[in-house]
Design a protein around this motif. Structure first.
Motif, PDB file in Angstrom:
ATOM      1  N   ASP A  32       0.823  -1.215   0.000  1.00  0.00           N
ATOM      2  CA  ASP A  32       0.000   0.000   0.000  1.00  0.00           C
ATOM      3  C   ASP A  32       0.858   1.266   0.000  1.00  0.00           C
ATOM      4  O   ASP A  32       0.688   2.163   0.821  1.00  0.00           O
ATOM      5  CB  ASP A  32      -0.943  -0.005   1.204  1.00  0.00           C
ATOM      6  CG  ASP A  32      -2.009   1.085   1.114  1.00  0.00           C
ATOM      7  OD1 ASP A  32      -2.393   1.449  -0.014  1.00  0.00           O
ATOM      8  OD2 ASP A  32      -2.440   1.587   2.170  1.00  0.00           O
ATOM      9  N   VAL A  33       1.780   1.337  -0.944  1.00  0.00           N
ATOM     10  CA  VAL A  33       2.722   2.456  -0.998  1.00  0.00           C
ATOM     11  C   VAL A  33       2.098   3.670  -1.688  1.00  0.00           C
ATOM     12  O   VAL A  33       1.522   3.552  -2.776  1.00  0.00           O
ATOM     13  CB  VAL A  33       4.027   2.038  -1.704  1.00  0.00           C
ATOM     14  CG1 VAL A  33       4.853   3.255  -2.111  1.00  0.00           C
ATOM     15  CG2 VAL A  33       4.839   1.137  -0.796  1.00  0.00           C
ATOM     16  N   HIS A  34       2.229   4.811  -1.050  1.00  0.00           N
ATOM     17  CA  HIS A  34       1.843   6.105  -1.603  1.00  0.00           C
ATOM     18  C   HIS A  34       3.081   6.999  -1.607  1.00  0.00           C
ATOM     19  O   HIS A  34       3.853   7.000  -0.638  1.00  0.00           O
ATOM     20  CB  HIS A  34       0.757   6.784  -0.773  1.00  0.00           C
ATOM     21  CG  HIS A  34      -0.545   6.051  -0.744  1.00  0.00           C
ATOM     22  ND1 HIS A  34      -1.683   6.512  -1.384  1.00  0.00           N
ATOM     23  CD2 HIS A  34      -0.899   4.882  -0.143  1.00  0.00           C
ATOM     24  CE1 HIS A  34      -2.679   5.664  -1.169  1.00  0.00           C
ATOM     25  NE2 HIS A  34      -2.229   4.669  -0.429  1.00  0.00           N
ATOM     26  N   VAL A  35       3.270   7.762  -2.687  1.00  0.00           N
ATOM     27  CA  VAL A  35       4.323   8.767  -2.742  1.00  0.00           C
ATOM     28  C   VAL A  35       3.690  10.058  -3.235  1.00  0.00           C
ATOM     29  O   VAL A  35       3.128  10.112  -4.325  1.00  0.00           O
ATOM     30  CB  VAL A  35       5.482   8.366  -3.681  1.00  0.00           C
ATOM     31  CG1 VAL A  35       6.519   9.482  -3.736  1.00  0.00           C
ATOM     32  CG2 VAL A  35       6.133   7.065  -3.221  1.00  0.00           C
ATOM     33  N   GLY A  77      -1.310   3.893  -3.515  1.00  0.00           N
ATOM     34  CA  GLY A  77      -1.776   2.606  -3.010  1.00  0.00           C
ATOM     35  C   GLY A  77      -1.335   1.395  -3.793  1.00  0.00           C
ATOM     36  O   GLY A  77      -2.124   0.475  -4.018  1.00  0.00           O
ATOM     37  N   VAL A  78      -0.074   1.326  -4.191  1.00  0.00           N
ATOM     38  CA  VAL A  78       0.438   0.197  -4.971  1.00  0.00           C
ATOM     39  C   VAL A  78       0.919  -0.913  -4.036  1.00  0.00           C
ATOM     40  O   VAL A  78       1.651  -0.652  -3.074  1.00  0.00           O
ATOM     41  CB  VAL A  78       1.582   0.647  -5.892  1.00  0.00           C
ATOM     42  CG1 VAL A  78       2.247  -0.555  -6.559  1.00  0.00           C
ATOM     43  CG2 VAL A  78       1.064   1.619  -6.951  1.00  0.00           C
ATOM     44  N   ARG A 103      12.054   4.179  -7.602  1.00  0.00           N
ATOM     45  CA  ARG A 103      12.919   4.848  -6.634  1.00  0.00           C
ATOM     46  C   ARG A 103      12.477   4.589  -5.197  1.00  0.00           C
ATOM     47  O   ARG A 103      13.303   4.513  -4.294  1.00  0.00           O
ATOM     48  CB  ARG A 103      12.972   6.341  -6.933  1.00  0.00           C
ATOM     49  CG  ARG A 103      13.906   6.661  -8.091  1.00  0.00           C
ATOM     50  CD  ARG A 103      13.606   8.001  -8.747  1.00  0.00           C
ATOM     51  NE  ARG A 103      14.615   8.313  -9.762  1.00  0.00           N
ATOM     52  CZ  ARG A 103      14.695   7.736 -10.955  1.00  0.00           C
ATOM     53  NH1 ARG A 103      13.806   6.789 -11.291  1.00  0.00           N
ATOM     54  NH2 ARG A 103      15.630   8.067 -11.816  1.00  0.00           N
ATOM     55  N   ALA A 104      11.185   4.444  -5.013  1.00  0.00           N
ATOM     56  CA  ALA A 104      10.693   4.111  -3.670  1.00  0.00           C
ATOM     57  C   ALA A 104      11.127   2.698  -3.273  1.00  0.00           C
ATOM     58  O   ALA A 104      11.541   2.453  -2.136  1.00  0.00           O
ATOM     59  CB  ALA A 104       9.170   4.233  -3.621  1.00  0.00           C
ATOM     60  N   VAL A 105      11.050   1.762  -4.227  1.00  0.00           N
ATOM     61  CA  VAL A 105      11.482   0.388  -3.953  1.00  0.00           C
ATOM     62  C   VAL A 105      12.986   0.339  -3.695  1.00  0.00           C
ATOM     63  O   VAL A 105      13.468  -0.420  -2.845  1.00  0.00           O
ATOM     64  CB  VAL A 105      11.097  -0.544  -5.114  1.00  0.00           C
ATOM     65  CG1 VAL A 105      11.677  -1.941  -4.912  1.00  0.00           C
ATOM     66  CG2 VAL A 105       9.579  -0.623  -5.256  1.00  0.00           C
ATOM     67  N   LYS A 113       3.220   7.050   2.532  1.00  0.00           N
ATOM     68  CA  LYS A 113       2.411   6.105   3.291  1.00  0.00           C
ATOM     69  C   LYS A 113       2.718   4.707   2.768  1.00  0.00           C
ATOM     70  O   LYS A 113       3.043   4.533   1.601  1.00  0.00           O
ATOM     71  CB  LYS A 113       0.923   6.421   3.118  1.00  0.00           C
ATOM     72  CG  LYS A 113      -0.027   5.460   3.811  1.00  0.00           C
ATOM     73  CD  LYS A 113      -1.476   5.792   3.490  1.00  0.00           C
ATOM     74  CE  LYS A 113      -2.434   4.762   4.079  1.00  0.00           C
ATOM     75  NZ  LYS A 113      -3.843   5.037   3.679  1.00  0.00           N
ATOM     76  N   GLY A 114       2.576   3.701   3.612  1.00  0.00           N
ATOM     77  CA  GLY A 114       2.842   2.333   3.206  1.00  0.00           C
ATOM     78  C   GLY A 114       4.268   1.912   3.514  1.00  0.00           C
ATOM     79  O   GLY A 114       5.071   2.691   4.048  1.00  0.00           O
TER      80      GLY A 114
END
Length: 286
Positions: A32-35, A77-78, A103-105, A113-114
């Motif tokens: 549930d990743v948000h950027v 929300g990925v 880049r988040a990964v 969030k997440g």
């Protein structure tokens, strides 16, 4: 034709299609990743920051007024799980959030969030990856190798092999500012794979490579997968994605639209882009 799909690679120049692999344990878990980016001086009417407190106004007293702060949701929300031995393509139109997600990964961009969990050290490779233009290719190989955790002696032992893979020739001793975009792209790939990373992330890095270099790069990616690594590949070239990947994620406006079989997701994405292109052309003719 559209900039969102690259048709320039001929079918005969594509590498042999990636075969199935026995998958290992999870290597990347995205939950549930948000950027969200905060843009200073954004347009009126956007999502802006709430009225600042008295303390914040006192701190900012005397600073130039940059206008309102607009919040731009780049990833929304990925969630997905990647396994050792997978080669995962990420497709989407320009501005869809593909590179931001990568880049988040990679740990270069903290999620708003997440959570992101990785089982190894990610290596992010991109056309815009930082190399020092005033330094020679040889010195950049040393800097890159040291950044990847190798000793100076280990980098020196591998410098010749990296230069040969990147096809630099005598340009190895010239400053990077004298390199073409293709030479820079090849060197970035060669440096990023100077070791065998647990997780390799490629962001449009093969876009400027010729057919010969694409085949070499694909063979190197296969070696990484054979050693139970995980590869993420962001590209507008559906032909390359079909050939190199065993799974595809489709991102649109920051959301995960599809996650699954290479041909099914690529066909759906191609139809989406073509439909949007035809609708735009029809509107322009009216």
């Amino acid at each position: 034709m559209t900039e969102d799909i690259d048709y320039e690679i001929d079918a005969e120049d594509l590498p042999q299609r990636a075969g199935p692999r026995t998958l290992g344990a999870p290597s990347v878990v995205v939950d549930d990743v948000h950027v969200t980016y905060r843009v200073f001086g954004g347009r009126k009417g956007g999502t802006t920051q709430a009225k600042s407190s008295l303390l914040n106004r006192a701190i900012n007293l005397g600073r130039p007024d940059t206008g309102p702060i607009t919040k731009v949701p780049a990833v929304r929300g990925v969630s997905f799980v990647a396994h050792h031995g997978e080669s995962i393509g990420i497709v989407g139109t320009n501005g869809s959030g593909k590179s931001t997600l990568l880049r988040a990964v990679a740990g270069l961009l903290p999620p708003t969030k997440g959570r992101v969990f990785v089982s190894g050290e990610p290596a992010l490779l991109g056309v815009n990856a930082a190399l020092l233009p005033r330094l020679s290719g040889e010195r950049n190989i040393m800097v890159g190798g040291l950044a990847l955790g190798l000793s100076a002696a280990e980098v020196r032992e591998r410098t010749s092999a990296v230069a040969d893979f990147a096809e630099l020739g005598d340009f190895l001793y010239l400053p990077m500012s004298a390199y073409s975009s293709g030479m820079g792209s090849r060197l970035r790939f060669a440096i990023s794979t100077i070791t065998t990373p647990d997780i390799l992330m490629i962001d449009e890095a093969l876009a400027t490579g010729d057919a010969s270099f694409r085949k070499k790069s694909t063979a190197r990616i296969e070696e990484i997968r054979d050693q139970a690594g995980t590869v993420f590949f962001v590209s507008h070239s559906l032909g390359s994605v079909r050939a190199m990947c065993t799974r595809v994620l489709w991102i649109d406006k920051g959301k995960l639209i599809a996650d699954g079989d290479v041909d099914e997701v690529c066909d759906a994405y191609h139809a989406f882009v073509q439909g949007r292109t035809n609708a735009t052309a029809g509107a322009q003719l009216r």
